[in-house]
Design an enzyme around this catalytic site. Structure first.
Site, short mmCIF file in Angstrom:
data_model
loop_
_atom_site.label_atom_id
_atom_site.label_comp_id
_atom_site.label_asym_id
_atom_site.label_seq_id
_atom_site.Cartn_x
_atom_site.Cartn_y
_atom_site.Cartn_z
NE ARG A 1 58.66 -78.94 55.45
CZ ARG A 1 58.47 -77.99 55.97
NH1 ARG A 1 58.69 -77.65 57.23
NH2 ARG A 1 57.76 -76.81 55.46
CE1 TYR B 1 65.12 -85.59 56.25
CE2 TYR B 1 65.69 -87.56 57.13
CZ TYR B 1 66.28 -86.43 56.24
OH TYR B 1 67.27 -86.37 55.72
CE LYS C 1 65.86 -86.57 52.54
NZ LYS C 1 66.67 -85.79 51.46
N GLY D 1 84.57 -78.32 79.08
CA GLY D 1 85.14 -79.29 80.01
C GLY D 1 84.01 -80.10 80.97
#
Length: 261
Positions: free
Chosen positions: A19, A86, A90, A135
């Site tokens: 996730r 997050y 981990k 551009g």
């Protein structure tokens, strides 16, 4: 999830699923949402892999476990400093995997990549491609930072080495293309791959940071102006690995796929 049928006969597992974004950032317990997938589900898969006789488990973590950036390269020996939900999930997944390895004999290898780009890239890198292709001028010419990137082809090759090389077992590796770039350098390289001019305006970094704060985009501006680079020499010396593609080759392939739509 019961992974027994998928794991039957496997010698190695490469676990990349995670996730990454939660659309409802106002969730009552954001960290719990990340932990459910990135931590608990990872441990569940690893334990089942060990029970199924899988020899090696390669886990793709994140450089965000080390931190959100600084003016020196990150290394594997640095103390982890995850900041958001997050990264915390981990880091907790990594710690659990080492416990599982000790308990079961499963050979764990952990990879911490930075931003990964290549054909089909999305999110901020895709927006950069769109902007350069149209551009539009970018007020980023005064930025002097260092950012590590990882081309998909190099990522896959590093994973292959971690699956196959005996010396990878029990290791944590930081991986990248081996050549950090500044934000203006990246824009010029993308423009070169597109055959277009790089329209960079020289705006002081302090002005960009002030604008980011006023518009509620402080984190986005920090990602553009700050440094986040890593030293990937350990995987090179330990496994004899080297990125097979240069930044230029990776960007050429990325732009070619972008043009094909």
């Amino acid at each position: 999830t019961d992974w027994r049928h998928a794991l039957d006969g496997c010698g190695a597992v490469v676990h990349l699923a995670a996730r990454v974004h939660v659309m409802n950032d106002d969730a009552h317990d954001l960290l719990a949402l990340y932990r459910a997938t990135n931590t608990d589900a990872t441990h569940n898969l690893a334990r089942q892999a060990a029970q199924a006789g899988v020899k090696r488990f390669v886990f793709v973590s994140s450089i965000k476990v080390n931190g959100e950036g600084r003016d020196a390269p990150y290394r594997e020996t640095d103390a982890p400093a995850p900041e958001d939900a997050y990264a915390i999930s981990k880091w907790e997944a990594e710690q659990g995997l080492w416990r599982i390895a000790q308990e079961t004999g499963l050979e764990v290898v952990i990879l911490r990549p930075p931003l990964v780009y290549g054909p089909g890239v999305k999110a901020n890198f895709r927006r950069l491609l769109d902007t350069v292709a149209r551009g539009w001028p970018l007020p980023l010419g005064a930025i002097e930072n260092r950012r590590s990137l990882l081309y998909l082809g190099n990522f896959v090759d590093a994973i292959r080495a971690c699956v196959e090389h005996p010396a990878a077992a029990g290791q944590t590796f930081l991986i990248d293309d081996g050549q950090p770039v500044s934000t203006p350098e990246l824009i010029r390289a993308v423009a070169h791959a597109m055959g277009r001019p790089a329209r960079l305006l020289v705006v002081p970094v302090g002005v960009l940071e002030l604008a980011g704060a006023m518009l509620g985009k402080r984190a986005a501006v920090t990602r553009l102006t700050g440094s986040l680079w890593l030293d990937s020499s350990l995987i090179c010396t330990r496994l004899g690995w080297a990125p097979p593609y240069t930044l230029r080759q990776g960007l050429d392939a990325t732009v070619a796929a972008f043009r094909r739509g």
